[in-house]
Design a protein around this motif. Structure first.
Motif, PDB file in Angstrom:
ATOM      1  N   ALA A   1       0.840  -1.204   0.000  1.00  0.00           N
ATOM      2  CA  ALA A   1       0.000   0.000   0.000  1.00  0.00           C
ATOM      3  C   ALA A   1       0.871   1.248   0.000  1.00  0.00           C
ATOM      4  O   ALA A   1       0.529   2.255   0.598  1.00  0.00           O
ATOM      5  CB  ALA A   1      -0.921  -0.012   1.208  1.00  0.00           C
ATOM      6  N   GLY A   2       2.029   1.175  -0.639  1.00  0.00           N
ATOM      7  CA  GLY A   2       2.923   2.326  -0.686  1.00  0.00           C
ATOM      8  C   GLY A   2       4.349   1.908  -0.397  1.00  0.00           C
ATOM      9  O   GLY A   2       4.645   0.724  -0.186  1.00  0.00           O
ATOM     10  N   GLY A   3       5.215   2.898  -0.391  1.00  0.00           N
ATOM     11  CA  GLY A   3       6.630   2.641  -0.155  1.00  0.00           C
ATOM     12  C   GLY A   3       6.932   2.314   1.300  1.00  0.00           C
ATOM     13  O   GLY A   3       6.237   2.752   2.209  1.00  0.00           O
ATOM     14  N   TYR A   4       7.954   1.524   1.495  1.00  0.00           N
ATOM     15  CA  TYR A   4       8.387   1.183   2.847  1.00  0.00           C
ATOM     16  C   TYR A   4       9.082   2.400   3.432  1.00  0.00           C
ATOM     17  O   TYR A   4       9.639   3.226   2.712  1.00  0.00           O
ATOM     18  CB  TYR A   4       9.329  -0.012   2.817  1.00  0.00           C
TER      19      TYR A   4
ATOM     20  N   ILE B   1      11.264   4.195   7.070  1.00  0.00           N
ATOM     21  CA  ILE B   1      12.025   4.011   8.308  1.00  0.00           C
ATOM     22  C   ILE B   1      11.503   5.019   9.330  1.00  0.00           C
ATOM     23  O   ILE B   1      11.347   6.205   9.025  1.00  0.00           O
ATOM     24  CB  ILE B   1      13.540   4.259   8.083  1.00  0.00           C
ATOM     25  N   TYR B   2      11.242   4.539  10.524  1.00  0.00           N
ATOM     26  CA  TYR B   2      10.826   5.405  11.615  1.00  0.00           C
ATOM     27  C   TYR B   2      11.540   4.943  12.874  1.00  0.00           C
ATOM     28  O   TYR B   2      11.455   3.770  13.245  1.00  0.00           O
ATOM     29  CB  TYR B   2       9.302   5.359  11.814  1.00  0.00           C
ATOM     30  N   GLU B   3      12.266   5.868  13.497  1.00  0.00           N
ATOM     31  CA  GLU B   3      13.045   5.578  14.702  1.00  0.00           C
ATOM     32  C   GLU B   3      13.928   4.345  14.525  1.00  0.00           C
ATOM     33  O   GLU B   3      14.000   3.479  15.395  1.00  0.00           O
ATOM     34  CB  GLU B   3      12.126   5.440  15.926  1.00  0.00           C
ATOM     35  N   GLY B   4      14.545   4.244  13.344  1.00  0.00           N
ATOM     36  CA  GLY B   4      15.487   3.163  13.075  1.00  0.00           C
ATOM     37  C   GLY B   4      14.846   1.826  12.722  1.00  0.00           C
ATOM     38  O   GLY B   4      15.552   0.849  12.515  1.00  0.00           O
ATOM     39  N   ARG B   5      13.532   1.773  12.659  1.00  0.00           N
ATOM     40  CA  ARG B   5      12.830   0.533  12.323  1.00  0.00           C
ATOM     41  C   ARG B   5      12.158   0.691  10.962  1.00  0.00           C
ATOM     42  O   ARG B   5      11.704   1.773  10.606  1.00  0.00           O
ATOM     43  CB  ARG B   5      11.784   0.217  13.394  1.00  0.00           C
ATOM     44  N   MET B   6      12.075  -0.408  10.205  1.00  0.00           N
ATOM     45  CA  MET B   6      11.491  -0.356   8.872  1.00  0.00           C
ATOM     46  C   MET B   6      10.047  -0.855   8.917  1.00  0.00           C
ATOM     47  O   MET B   6       9.754  -1.864   9.561  1.00  0.00           O
ATOM     48  CB  MET B   6      12.301  -1.199   7.894  1.00  0.00           C
ATOM     49  N   PHE B   7       9.177  -0.114   8.207  1.00  0.00           N
ATOM     50  CA  PHE B   7       7.757  -0.429   8.202  1.00  0.00           C
ATOM     51  C   PHE B   7       7.236  -0.575   6.778  1.00  0.00           C
ATOM     52  O   PHE B   7       7.749   0.035   5.847  1.00  0.00           O
ATOM     53  CB  PHE B   7       6.962   0.663   8.926  1.00  0.00           C
ATOM     54  N   ARG B   8       6.191  -1.376   6.663  1.00  0.00           N
ATOM     55  CA  ARG B   8       5.556  -1.657   5.381  1.00  0.00           C
ATOM     56  C   ARG B   8       4.061  -1.361   5.489  1.00  0.00           C
ATOM     57  O   ARG B   8       3.369  -1.939   6.324  1.00  0.00           O
ATOM     58  CB  ARG B   8       5.743  -3.137   5.041  1.00  0.00           C
ATOM     59  N   PRO B   9       3.540  -0.455   4.639  1.00  0.00           N
ATOM     60  CA  PRO B   9       2.094  -0.312   4.566  1.00  0.00           C
ATOM     61  C   PRO B   9       1.534  -1.380   3.631  1.00  0.00           C
ATOM     62  O   PRO B   9       2.068  -1.616   2.551  1.00  0.00           O
ATOM     63  CB  PRO B   9       1.884   1.095   3.999  1.00  0.00           C
TER      64      PRO B   9
END
Length: 184
Positions: free
Chosen positions: A88-91, A93-101
């Protein structure tokens, strides 16, 4: 150089294009994968995507670039317990962690966006759900299928009917028709 890889699952292959320096045209640069990928996300030497004919399903394919062969090859397939495999979009990085929508498509295309933390361990990828985002718009509440970030800004794509009264009428007719079909 700027490269573009549009959604092109109908073409049966994922192609990357090079944008001209004056931004006036694109040239086909290379076929990345000769498969009908949907909403593919490129991250370093990996491509994460669902594949036709079930783009809204529960299988996420991960392809890794093989330098010796000069092409991407399937390296992992993740099965989810529900239809949340489609990107659901680009991955990000937030606070050093990687997230995937991801899109939750259990009842409809892009019903909501699921944010998952990506975990990489022993050459395998895993996902842990963090939260679900539903459309906050009072009219555009049929779903939310894209979430992207850039710097400190988030962009959300929601969907809903342009003509709410007409949609309710069509939905009512569909339910009536389904009810009649089910009885016969």
């Amino acid at each position: 150089d700027v490269f573009i890889y549009p959604e092109n699952s109908q073409a049966g292959k994922l192609v990357i294009y090079r944008l001209s320096k004056d931004f006036s045209y694109c040239n086909e640069s290379k076929v990345l994968i000769d498969e009908p990928l949907t909403d593919a996300v490129i991250f370093q030497d990996l491509i994460f995507s669902t594949v036709q004919p079930t783009p809204n399903g529960c299988y996420l394919s991960i392809y890794k670039y093989n330098k010796e062969l000069g092409q991407y090859q399937i390296s992992q397939k993740i099965e989810f317990g529900e239809k949340i495999a489609r990107n659901a979009g680009g991955y990000f990085i937030y606070e050093g962690r990687m997230f995937r929508p991801a899109q939750e498509c259990n009842n409809s295309y892009g019903h909501c966006v699921v944010i998952q933390e990506l975990i990489h361990s022993e050459n395998l990828w895993g996902m842990n759900e963090v939260c679900r985002l539903y459309s906050p718009h009072p009219l555009m509440k049929d779903g939310m299928h894209t979430f992207n970030t850039y710097k400190d800004v988030g962009v959300i794509d929601v969907n809903g009917p342009r003509h709410p009264v007409m949609k309710r009428l069509v939905d009512m007719m569909y339910r009536f028709y389904s009810h009649i079909q089910h009885k016969s």
